[in-house]
Scaffold this motif. Structure first.
Motif, PDB file in Angstrom:
ATOM      1  N   GLY A 230       2.213  -2.216   0.874  1.00 42.92           N
ATOM      2  CA  GLY A 230       1.234  -1.141   0.660  1.00 42.92           C
ATOM      3  C   GLY A 230       1.609  -0.269  -0.528  1.00 42.92           C
ATOM      4  N   LYS A 231       2.916  -0.143  -0.767  1.00 41.12           N
ATOM      5  CA  LYS A 231       3.395   0.776  -1.802  1.00 41.12           C
ATOM      6  C   LYS A 231       2.805   0.534  -3.193  1.00 41.12           C
ATOM      7  CE  LYS A 231       7.818   2.658  -0.280  1.00 41.12           C
ATOM      8  NZ  LYS A 231       9.249   2.362  -0.149  1.00 41.12           N
TER       9      LYS A 231
ATOM     10  N   PHE B 198       3.977  10.913   3.459  1.00 45.46           N
ATOM     11  CA  PHE B 198       4.788   9.803   2.946  1.00 45.46           C
ATOM     12  C   PHE B 198       5.324  10.207   1.562  1.00 45.46           C
ATOM     13  CE2 PHE B 198       4.736   5.220   1.297  1.00 45.46           C
ATOM     14  CZ  PHE B 198       5.922   4.894   1.936  1.00 45.46           C
TER      15      PHE B 198
ATOM     16  N   ASN C 235       1.925   9.250   8.752  1.00 41.35           N
ATOM     17  CA  ASN C 235       3.382   9.278   8.695  1.00 41.35           C
ATOM     18  C   ASN C 235       3.751  10.571   7.982  1.00 41.35           C
ATOM     19  OD1 ASN C 235       6.089   8.859   8.278  1.00 41.35           O
ATOM     20  ND2 ASN C 235       5.861   7.153   6.869  1.00 41.35           N
TER      21      ASN C 235
ATOM     22  N   ASP D  99      -5.053   5.976   2.857  1.00 42.28           N
ATOM     23  CA  ASP D  99      -3.936   5.134   3.311  1.00 42.28           C
ATOM     24  C   ASP D  99      -4.114   4.869   4.808  1.00 42.28           C
ATOM     25  OD1 ASP D  99      -1.523   4.063   4.125  1.00 42.28           O
ATOM     26  OD2 ASP D  99      -0.308   5.325   2.808  1.00 42.28           O
TER      27      ASP D  99
ATOM     28  N   TYR E 156      -1.625   2.381   9.074  1.00 38.93           N
ATOM     29  CA  TYR E 156      -1.380   2.425  10.528  1.00 38.93           C
ATOM     30  C   TYR E 156      -2.686   2.332  11.330  1.00 38.93           C
ATOM     31  CZ  TYR E 156       3.282   4.036   9.152  1.00 38.93           C
ATOM     32  OH  TYR E 156       4.532   4.130   8.599  1.00 38.93           O
TER      33      TYR E 156
ATOM     34  N   SER F 152       2.446  -4.989   6.832  1.00 42.26           N
ATOM     35  CA  SER F 152       3.792  -4.543   7.241  1.00 42.26           C
ATOM     36  C   SER F 152       3.834  -3.995   8.651  1.00 42.26           C
ATOM     37  CB  SER F 152       4.293  -3.457   6.287  1.00 42.26           C
ATOM     38  OG  SER F 152       4.343  -3.927   4.981  1.00 42.26           O
ATOM     39  N   LYS F 153       2.971  -3.025   8.936  1.00 43.12           N
ATOM     40  CA  LYS F 153       3.051  -2.326  10.218  1.00 43.12           C
ATOM     41  C   LYS F 153       2.228  -3.067  11.289  1.00 43.12           C
ATOM     42  CE  LYS F 153       4.801   0.868   7.468  1.00 43.12           C
ATOM     43  NZ  LYS F 153       6.123   1.442   7.418  1.00 43.12           N
TER      44      LYS F 153
ATOM     45  N   ARG G 125       6.593  -8.276   2.439  1.00 43.66           N
ATOM     46  CA  ARG G 125       6.006  -7.584   1.297  1.00 43.66           C
ATOM     47  C   ARG G 125       4.592  -8.095   0.987  1.00 43.66           C
ATOM     48  NH1 ARG G 125       7.128  -3.907   2.294  1.00 43.66           N
ATOM     49  NH2 ARG G 125       6.660  -2.910   0.308  1.00 43.66           N
TER      50      ARG G 125
END
Ligand SMILES: Cc1ncc(COP(=O)(O)O)c(C=O)c1O
Length: 397
Positions: free
Chosen positions: A108-109, A133, A183, A211, A214, A243-244, A252
């Motif tokens: 996600g980054k 975050f 987060n 974002d 989640y 990822s989550k 990744r």
């Protein structure tokens, strides 16, 4: 010429001074160092599911490796995966998304990174949640933008206050970052909040980075995306990923959904930085979205159960008071009544109680007065962490 070795001064580009970091990784390495000295540490610092990636996804990746998915692919992602994601986002956000609006990236980054590089210049203002975050603020500053925090307050259950957001919007606002479930607080934006945020933005040419990494870990009700609102699809960059949701942090893989004329620029940034996301991983990504979703539901239920257990336990410890998060896998207790500041308390818990947590200030200055515990650990470990914190409090407060 002298034979003596000269140690040249390291000359970093000045912009590197503006780049922040994610403290979770630093605390993790400090905790690991303590473990190497023989100390017992309970790890509640890192934000990743403790579950294994569901087997159907692992098997698909292995099969893809054997089938030769080991080469470069298109920078924006494999067409089949972009198609699958477009279908998934269309379904879950009740909008029409086409594959050319999807960019697959390694996690996600990169979507945060590319959004800042592509859109933010000197003096552009970006409104972002704080505590939030840490990569948001880091990347806004790195790109030369002006980071404008919107405080998330316990009284509002850590949801953005739309009226306050409106008061922060100026002629220089280029981007607003939303994150729900959030987060580090576990806060969730209701549909009503999101509608009021969209009303505050009105018809301004401001983009929203939403974002939603989640989104599948929301405990109650259906997640709602600002991208679903009339007039907002074109002005939203949706960040989501694997990822989550599928316990795939180490694989990744994530993605952004955005207007096609912006997606080409994100794709160019991909070509310049990563070339493409690993091809066999992307094949597994298709299996993740189209396969059995039971593991995701089980993880969500388990995170909710553990959060409730940990929150109840913290609320029995003097000086701690904690709300039940509405999603993700973090609990964010208020520790003001301990009389300690967040960072020294987090350090003391690690150094003397053997519990690794993060200071609320690792997520920005409005995180003072809080700690973040990740409940991505087993119930016995959580129980032991509560015992250690309680006995530390008894001895030190
Ligand atoms: C809010 C938020 N966005 C994005 C990310 C990045 O996720 P990834 O590991 O897929 O890059 C994280 C990871 O912790 C997160 O908490």
């Amino acid at each position: 010429m002298t034979t003596e070795l000269i140690r040249h001064e390291l000359q970093l580009a000045p912009r590197m001074a503006r780049l922040g970091t994610e403290t979770a990784f630093e605390v993790l390495s400090k905790a690991k160092a303590l473990e190497r000295q023989g100390r017992s540490i309970i790890h509640l610092e890192i934000g990743e599911p403790d579950f294994d990636t569901p087997p159907n996804i692992v098997e698909e990746a292995a099969a893809a490796l054997h089938a030769g998915w080991t080469h470069y692919g298109p920078s924006a992602g494999l067409p089949e995966l972009r198609q699958t994601i477009a279908g998934y986002v269309s379904r879950t956000r009740s909008i029409e998304v086409s594959p050319d609006e999807v960019v697959v990236v390694p996690g996600g980054k990169p979507i945060i990174f590319y959004a800042m590089l592509a859109l933010i210049d000197q003096g552009d203002e970006v409104i972002y949640p704080n505590p939030g975050f840490p990569i948001y603020e880091s990347m806004i500053n790195y790109a030369g933008g002006t980071a404008i925090p919107i405080p998330l307050r316990q009284e509002r259950d850590f949801a953005v206050d739309p009226a306050e957001l409106e008061s922060l919007i100026t002629d220089r606002t280029r981007l607003i970052i939303l994150n729900s479930p959030q987060n580090p607080t576990g806060g969730v934006l209701s549909r009503r909040d999101i509608e009021r945020i969209a009303t505050a933005i009105d018809d301004r040419n401001i983009l929203v980075l939403s974002d939603e990494i989640y989104s599948r870990l929301q405990f109650e009700g259906e997640p709602f995306s600002i991208m679903s609102l009339p007039g907002m699809q074109d002005r939203t960059i949706l960040l989501d990923g694997f990822s989550k949701t599928y316990a795939m942090t180490g694989w990744r893989m994530g993605y952004g959904v955005m207007r096609a004329d912006l997606a080409v620029h994100f794709t160019r940034l991909m070509t310049n930085s990563n070339s493409c996301t690993a091809s066999f991983t992307q094949r597994a990504g298709i299996a993740a979205i189209t396969g059995d979703q039971t593991p995701v539901d089980l993880m969500r239920t388990e995170f909710e159960r553990r959060s409730r257990f940990f929150v109840d336990g913290l609320n029995r410890i003097p000086g701690f008071s904690c709300r039940m998060p509405k999603g993700a896998f973090y609990v964010f207790p208020n520790i003001e009544k301990t009389g300690w500041l967040s960072k020294p308390l987090a350090d003391a818990l690690l150094d003397t109680a053997g519990v690794a947590a993060l200071s609320g200030t690792a997520f920005g200055r409005f995180g003072e007065g809080f700690l973040r515990f990740s409940v991505a650990n087993s119930m016995p470990q959580l129980e032991q962490a509560l015992e250690r914190i309680a006995s530390w409090v008894q001895q030190n407060l």
